[in-house]
Enzyme design. Sequence first.
Site, PDB file in Angstrom:
ATOM      1  CG  ASP A   1      48.469  39.163  29.497  1.00  0.00           C
ATOM      2  OD1 ASP A   1      47.933  39.165  30.834  1.00  0.00           O
ATOM      3  OD2 ASP A   1      48.235  37.987  28.977  1.00  0.00           O
TER       4      ASP A   1
ATOM      5  CG  ASP B   1      45.648  39.316  34.655  1.00  0.00           C
ATOM      6  OD1 ASP B   1      44.648  39.718  33.871  1.00  0.00           O
ATOM      7  OD2 ASP B   1      46.159  38.392  34.726  1.00  0.00           O
ATOM      8  CD  GLU B   2      43.881  39.355  29.072  1.00  0.00           C
ATOM      9  OE1 GLU B   2      43.580  39.322  27.693  1.00  0.00           O
ATOM     10  OE2 GLU B   2      43.572  38.437  29.901  1.00  0.00           O
TER      11      GLU B   2
END
Lengths: 369, 387
Positions: free
Chosen positions: A8, A103-104
Site C-alpha cells: 500500500d 495505490d494498493e
Amino acid sequence: MKHIIHADLDAFYAAVEQLDNPELLGKPVLVGGRPENRGVVATASYEARQFGVRSAMPMRTAVRNCPQGIVIAPRFTRYREMSRRVMDIFRSFTELVEPLSLDEAYLDISAAVNQAEGRWPLGVALELKRRVKDETGLTVSVGVSVSKSVSKIASDLDKPDGLVVVPPGDEPGFLAPLPVGKLWGIGPKTAERLKSEGIDTIGILAAQPPDWFARVFGQRAESVRQRAVGLDDEPVHTERVTKSVSSETTFPNDLSDRAELRRVLEALADGVAGSLERKGLQGRTVTVKMRLADFATFSRQTTLPAPSSDAAPIRETAWRLLAAELTPGRSFRLLGVGVSNFAEANAVRQLSLWEYGLTTEAAKSADDN
Amino acid sequence: MKISCLQENLSRGLAVAGRAVATRATLPVTQNVLLSADQGMLRLSATNLEIAITTWIGAMVEEEGAVTVPARLLTEFVGSLGSDRIDLDMEEGSRLLQIKSGRAEANINGTDPGEFPPIPTVAAQEAIVFQADPRMLRLAIDQVDFAAAREESRPVLTGVNVRLSEGAFTMASADGFRLAVRNGTLQQSGDEITVIIPARTMTELGRMLGDNQEPVQIMLTPQKGQLMFRVRGQDTVELVSQLLQGTFPNYDQLIPQSYTTRAILGLKDILQATRTASIFARDGSNIVRMQMQPVDNGQGQSGKLVVSASSQEVGEFQQELDILELEGEEGKIAFNSRYLTDVLTEIKGEKVAIETTTSSNPGVFKPVSESANDDYVHVVMPMFVQW
C-alpha cells in the site's frame, strides 16, 4: 503454503505531489477539490494528518483544521503513470499481482520465496520496498503473511514506510489484540454492535461459539469466523474485471423538484467519476437509473464521444438523460448513475483536454500557495 | 403584389437566403422563403428557427405584398431561367404567385406570410454594436469553427466563445480534444461583452462574408439571447442567430505556457507529409506519429522530423522532413490525423511552430510570421500510444 504481500503506497497522491515539487516536502499537502467548490480531500500527506485531516473529509473542514495546508487539485494522469511504474516493479517479482486501486495491490510471492536458498518472505518484502523507493521515490507499506486478509491488516499497522511480517501459524495471536473493526467484512456499524456486546477485539470474537456466529452473521458466519483466526485461502486474482462503476441513492421522501434532482444526480456523477479515477478506468457509456413513486424502475443510457472519467461530461450527460424524463407530477424514489464500456488501460486512446486542464489547475494552485 | 427584378439578382438572393431554409421539416413552412416588398426592394427571408437570414435585392415595386413559397422549387426554377427580367405577380387575396420571364410562365402555390415564423431582428438603438473587417473576421472564423464540438453532450462546446472588447475580439472553441484561440481587432466597439455563438452560425457567416470588404456590423441584445450580423456586399444581408446559454470552460489554463521542444517547419511540407501519413493511418486508429530529433551540424540549431503512420493490415509509412529551427530537446508525440490536418490547413503563412513537452501533454501549433494579424494558438491533445 502461499506467501502473500499486501502493498500500500503511503499517502500516494500527496507523495507524488511532494516528489514532483520538492518545495512541498515536509509540508501538509491536501490533494483534492478546492474548498470553495465543496471539494473533498482525496489524500492528505502525513504532515497534514497530524492535524486530524482524513481522506473523504470536506476540504473546507480540512483547511479549517489545518490552515497551513497546501491544497492541490489532483493530477490523475500523473498518478496513473506513477501507479503503472510501481505495478511494473511488483510484476517483476511475480506475475500474480492483483491491483485493488492505483495505490494498493496483492502479490502472491510464493514462487519468489525459496527458503532453502535463503530467499525468505522478509527478504522479498525488503527488496520490494527498496526497489519502489529507489526507482520511483515513493514509500510503500507492506504486510506479509500466508493470506490476503492478514497481509492487508498487517500493511496498515506500521504506516508510513511500514513492514509487518506475520510468520505462518502466528495469525491468531497476531490478530487477537486488534480491534474487531480491522477485520475485513466488519463495518463500523457491526463493530459498534459487537462492542456493545463486549466484543471489541478480534481475539474475543474468535473465541465465540459457532452458534453465536451463526446467529450474528447468518450466512457469512463461517467465513467471518475463519478470518478471525487468520484462515483465508482466497487466491490473488490477476484479472479483476470491473464491468461498470455506479452509485445510487434512495430518497427518504420522493423527489420531484428539478433543481434538487439535478443536485443529487450531479453528486452521484461526481462520486462515480471519483471511483473511476481511483480505479484508473475510463468509460464510454453513461447510464441513469430511475425509480418512480410507483416503483416503476427503468434506465436510460447514452455513449460519450470518448472514454472518460471526468466529472463534467458524466454530470452533463447524466443530467440530459434525466431531464428528458422529467414530466410535471413525476416524482422519484431513487436515482442512480453508472458508467460502463471501459477502454482498456493501456489501449491507444485520445487524451482529453479537460484532464490536462486539471493538471494545470493543480500547478496553478501550487503556485498560489 | 407586383414586383419586377433581374433573374441574376433574384437567383443570388435566393442562394443567400436559402442557407437558412430548414432541411428537415419539423415545421413545414420553414422550407419556404418569404418574399416581400420592402422600401422599394424585394426582401427575401428564411429561417430554420436557429438562424434567420434576410437579404434585399434591387427591384421595381409596383404593388406591395408578401407571400411564402417553397424555397427549393423557386430557387431551381429561377436558376433555370435565362438572364432576363422576371415579373412576380400575385392578385390581392390570392396565394398563387405568378412568375413570368421572357416567354416562360410559372404559377406556384404560396402560403400566407402570417404562418411564417417571425423573422427576428436586432434594433440598433437597443443593441451593443461592434464593427469588424470582414477579411479578418472570416480568417478568424475559419481558424476556430472547426474545433467546436459536433456532438451535443456539452451544448456550450458546440459554440464559439466570442469576447468583444475595446478594439479587439477573441474567438475560442474547444471540443475536449483541441482548442483554437484567435485574437483580432475591431474597427468600432461597444461595451465589453462575451457570448457563445453556435459554431454553425459562425460557419454560415464565414461563407457569407466571401471576399467582401465593407465593414461587418455585429449587434447584440444579450438580454434577448440573440445577435445579428449585418454584412454589406453587393447586397445587404442580415444573419440573426440565437446565442448559446451556459458557461464556456476557462480555456486559458489549457494553453501550455512552456515547452521542452519547439520545431519550426515549412507549412507546406508538414501538411503534405501529414496528408500522406493519414492515408496509412486510416485503418489504425488514425494515429500519426511525430519524432523531432536535433541534428548536430555544428550550429546545433536544426533538426529533422520523422512523420510516420502504420496499420497492421495495410503497412506503414514514414517521411523525414527538415526542421528549419529546433529549440530544446528531442521530442515525440502522436496525434489524431484529422486534428493535425485540420489545424495545418487553416494556419496561414509559410511556416508553423510546433511546441511540445511530453508525449502525453498537449502540442501547440502557432503561425510563424511578423504580422500582428496572426495572433492564433491551436492546442491539440495527443493520442496515448505505446512507443
